[in-house]
Design an enzyme around this catalytic site. Structure first.
Site, PDB file in Angstrom:
ATOM      1  N   ARG A   1      -1.253  -1.269   5.183  1.00 25.11           N
ATOM      2  CA  ARG A   1      -1.546  -1.534   6.738  1.00 25.11           C
ATOM      3  C   ARG A   1      -0.480  -1.972   7.567  1.00 25.11           C
ATOM      4  O   ARG A   1      -0.458  -1.578   8.550  1.00 25.11           O
ATOM      5  CB  ARG A   1      -2.854  -2.282   6.507  1.00 25.11           C
ATOM      6  CG  ARG A   1      -3.917  -1.449   6.195  1.00 25.11           C
ATOM      7  CD  ARG A   1      -5.165  -2.400   6.016  1.00 25.11           C
ATOM      8  NE  ARG A   1      -6.232  -1.752   5.487  1.00 25.11           N
ATOM      9  CZ  ARG A   1      -7.552  -2.036   5.040  1.00 25.11           C
ATOM     10  NH1 ARG A   1      -7.535  -3.278   4.917  1.00 25.11           N
ATOM     11  NH2 ARG A   1      -8.442  -1.243   4.631  1.00 25.11           N
TER      12      ARG A   1
ATOM     13  N   TYR B   1      -5.882   6.725   8.818  1.00 23.15           N
ATOM     14  CA  TYR B   1      -5.656   6.320   7.218  1.00 23.15           C
ATOM     15  C   TYR B   1      -5.431   5.054   7.232  1.00 23.15           C
ATOM     16  O   TYR B   1      -5.252   4.105   7.959  1.00 23.15           O
ATOM     17  CB  TYR B   1      -4.589   7.282   6.691  1.00 23.15           C
ATOM     18  CG  TYR B   1      -3.302   7.225   7.245  1.00 23.15           C
ATOM     19  CD1 TYR B   1      -2.812   6.215   8.023  1.00 23.15           C
ATOM     20  CD2 TYR B   1      -2.230   8.517   7.085  1.00 23.15           C
ATOM     21  CE1 TYR B   1      -1.328   6.245   8.722  1.00 23.15           C
ATOM     22  CE2 TYR B   1      -1.360   8.512   7.443  1.00 23.15           C
ATOM     23  CZ  TYR B   1      -0.558   7.545   8.096  1.00 23.15           C
ATOM     24  OH  TYR B   1       0.666   7.399   8.713  1.00 23.15           O
ATOM     25  N   GLU B   2      -5.680   4.677   5.743  1.00 25.99           N
ATOM     26  CA  GLU B   2      -5.452   3.061   5.311  1.00 25.99           C
ATOM     27  C   GLU B   2      -6.461   2.176   6.356  1.00 25.99           C
ATOM     28  O   GLU B   2      -6.233   1.073   6.580  1.00 25.99           O
ATOM     29  CB  GLU B   2      -3.984   2.515   5.589  1.00 25.99           C
ATOM     30  CG  GLU B   2      -2.803   3.376   5.053  1.00 25.99           C
ATOM     31  CD  GLU B   2      -2.923   3.583   3.685  1.00 25.99           C
ATOM     32  OE1 GLU B   2      -3.891   3.123   2.894  1.00 25.99           O
ATOM     33  OE2 GLU B   2      -2.650   4.576   3.084  1.00 25.99           O
ATOM     34  N   GLY B   3      -7.501   2.876   6.136  1.00 21.05           N
ATOM     35  CA  GLY B   3      -8.838   2.147   6.902  1.00 21.05           C
ATOM     36  C   GLY B   3      -8.711   2.401   8.470  1.00 21.05           C
ATOM     37  O   GLY B   3      -7.988   2.126   9.121  1.00 21.05           O
TER      38      GLY B   3
END
Length: 567
Positions: free
Chosen positions: A291, A433-435
């Site tokens: 993140r 992506y990545e949350g």
């Protein structure tokens, strides 16, 4: 105009003059010998590699892209050669331990490297982007046997790694994952299932790929607490190939140079990493590292878009700018037009603030690894709160601000020749992506702020406020307002369970603006007004922050107050 130019002078200014990173890090025993000349030399050499080796591959990565044939993925021309040069030069191991083959340097230098890489060639950079997280995951959770086999290979980047979480029916809710791992003796498990959206799941950049996969043991309970983490390589130590197959790669809006794979595991022999049922806890190391890197992607991509728009605006001549004398040699450059200057200065205000926040967060991560208990305590608080803010705010700006930069080029921005439309397409996925950015906002408000009544946020705001002089009444007023709306949410949430989810994005944006104002106070304090050229570089985006960016704070907090009042 077609190549990204690593802005090493600006980056060095933020690192040393704004943040005093060399002084802060030398207080940590692990970095006692890391002085400013060393950090500057690493930055300069990194900039040379990025500018000369990686940036020229940007267009071929997009136009040729990665290709799939019968389970094998071929990367675009030049990608493998660039990656081999990258790891052999030691760049992936900047912050890894020397005993694992790394260089033992501060993580902030790695962060700066990946900002440049993302701006130069986002598709290529996706390949090594997970290395740091995979390294930390194996280092802290794997058995000694697995460390012996894989840690140094990952630390140096000789082998690349993947993070296999998502399944067709399980995205943000990983508790729905159904991939299974059945014990087969000698400490191994047969892993079976399908994972999607796996960046770099198959490629020809390296001779091996190490997959870290979330799966369930036979007796695992449902939900996220039943997930364990497993390691399965493309090739085992004896040279045999695992039962891991790339079924296809996705056709995407952007990032054509990065293969996004559908991976099938057919009873592939694997090893457990960490404790059974604690796979998410082990994987969170990778996710947190990822993140921060995604936030850096946003900063790098926005800077790359700004570079193209700025260069075009300096060359393009149209009608004379309003209020400029016709005798002025540059009066007809579109850069002189207020509407264009607003766009360019605003994006630069975001980029510069982003660097301060990202580098400060990377320094806090270094303190977590090497600092005193007191330093570690605050560093954990800072990283827990600031990381989701940065991931969301700066990826949002990369796409929307990048689109504004495209607008500067008019019709030329919409065609491939100028390269800026690729940046806009590539940037869009960073919000997902990545949350997703919505998940980041919920993570911040619901999990991080409401869980302790806003106490940790209060510590961060105390730090931000103490750094700024009392004379900055507008800044202190915004901090006070943010504290007040936080209390309102805390008090209203028990009456309306949906309230925090409705206002989470507004709350995150308000926090981001307060942090940006702090970042720009640090920049303004470091600028030497006696050097007119240097001062001019920073004054325009500083004004833009106050004129065009910070007024959003009032809107966001008004929305929150209105929602709390209605609860």
């Amino acid at each position: 105009m077609n190549f990204y130019h690593p802005p090493t002078d600006d980056m060095h200014f933020v690192l040393t003059r704004v943040l005093g990173a060399h002084q802060a890090l030398q207080h940590l025993p692990a970095f006692a010998e890391v002085d400013e000349p060393l950090m500057q030399q690493v930055l300069i050499e990194a900039g040379k590699f990025v500018g000369e080796v990686v940036a020229p591959l940007q267009r071929v990565g997009d136009e040729t892209g990665a290709s799939w044939h019968e389970g094998a993925v071929t990367m675009p021309p030049g990608f493998r050669q660039a990656y081999q040069a990258f790891w052999q030069a030691g760049w992936p191991g900047l912050s890894a331990r020397t005993e694992d083959g790394g260089q033992g340097l501060p993580g902030v230098l790695e962060a700066m490297l990946y900002e440049m890489l993302s701006g130069a060639n986002h598709g290529w950079t996706m390949a090594p982007g997970l290395l740091h997280g995979a390294y930390e995951c194996i280092l802290h959770h794997a058995s000694d046997e697995l460390k012996t086999l894989y840690l140094a290979k990952i630390a140096t980047g000789e082998w690349l790694a993947t993070m296999c979480l998502t399944e067709p029916h399980a995205g943000s809710d990983l508790g729905l994952a159904t991939t299974r791992a059945v014990p087969i003796g000698d400490g191994r498990h047969a892993l079976s299932g399908t994972k999607i959206f796996i960046s770099g799941g198959e490629h020809d950049l390296t001779d091996n790929i190490v997959h870290l996969v979330l799966a369930r043991l036979p007796d695992a309970p449902p939900g996220p607490k039943g997930l364990s983490l497993f390691l399965v390589p493309k090739f085992y130590p004896d040279g045999t190939r695992s039962a891991v197959h790339c079924e296809r790669i996705e056709e995407k809006m952007g990032l054509h140079g990065s293969p996004t794979c559908v991976m099938r595991f057919d009873a592939a022999a694997s090893w457990l990493v960490g404790e059974p049922g604690r796979g998410l806890q082990a994987m969170i190391v990778m996710m947190n590292a990822a993140r921060l890197h995604v936030a850096l992607q946003g900063i790098g991509l926005l800077d790359a878009a700004w570079q193209k728009a700025h260069a075009y605006a300096q060359e393009r001549r149209q009608m004379r700018a309003p209020g400029r004398a016709s005798s002025s040699e540059a009066a007809d450059r579109i850069a002189e037009h207020p509407a264009i200057a607003r766009v360019l200065d605003t994006q630069r205000a975001w980029v510069d603030a982003g660097r301060v926040l990202a580098y400060q967060t990377a320094i806090e991560l270094d303190r977590i690894r090497h600092g005193s208990p007191e330093e570690q305590n605050f560093a954990h608080t800072w990283c827990a709160l600031v990381t989701p803010i940065m991931k969301s705010a700066f990826t949002h700006q990369a796409f929307h601000g990048g689109s504004d930069c495209l607008q500067v080029l008019g019709g030329h921005g919409y065609v491939r020749e100028w390269g800026i439309e690729q940046i806009v397409r590539d940037a869009r996925v960073t919000m997902i992506y990545e949350g997703t950015n919505e998940i980041q906002a919920i993570d911040l408000l619901v999990r991080k702020v409401l869980s302790d009544g806003g106490q940790r946020l209060g510590r961060v705001l105390d730090r931000v406020q103490s750094d700024q002089p009392v004379q900055r009444s507008a800044s202190h007023a915004r901090i006070a307002t943010l504290r007040a709306v936080t209390r309102q949410i805390v008090e209203a949430a028990p009456r309306d369970a949906q309230l925090p989810y409705r206002v989470a994005e507004d709350f995150l944006r308000a926090c981001a603006l307060v942090l940006m104002e702090w970042a720009w106070w640090r920049i303004d304090a470091a600028v030497d007004l006696e050097q007119p050229l240097a001062a001019e570089r920073w004054q325009a985006p500083s004004r833009a922050l106050r004129q065009w960016v910070l007024p959003e704070f009032q809107m966001r907090t008004y929305i929150i107050v209105h929602q709390c009042t209605a609860a």
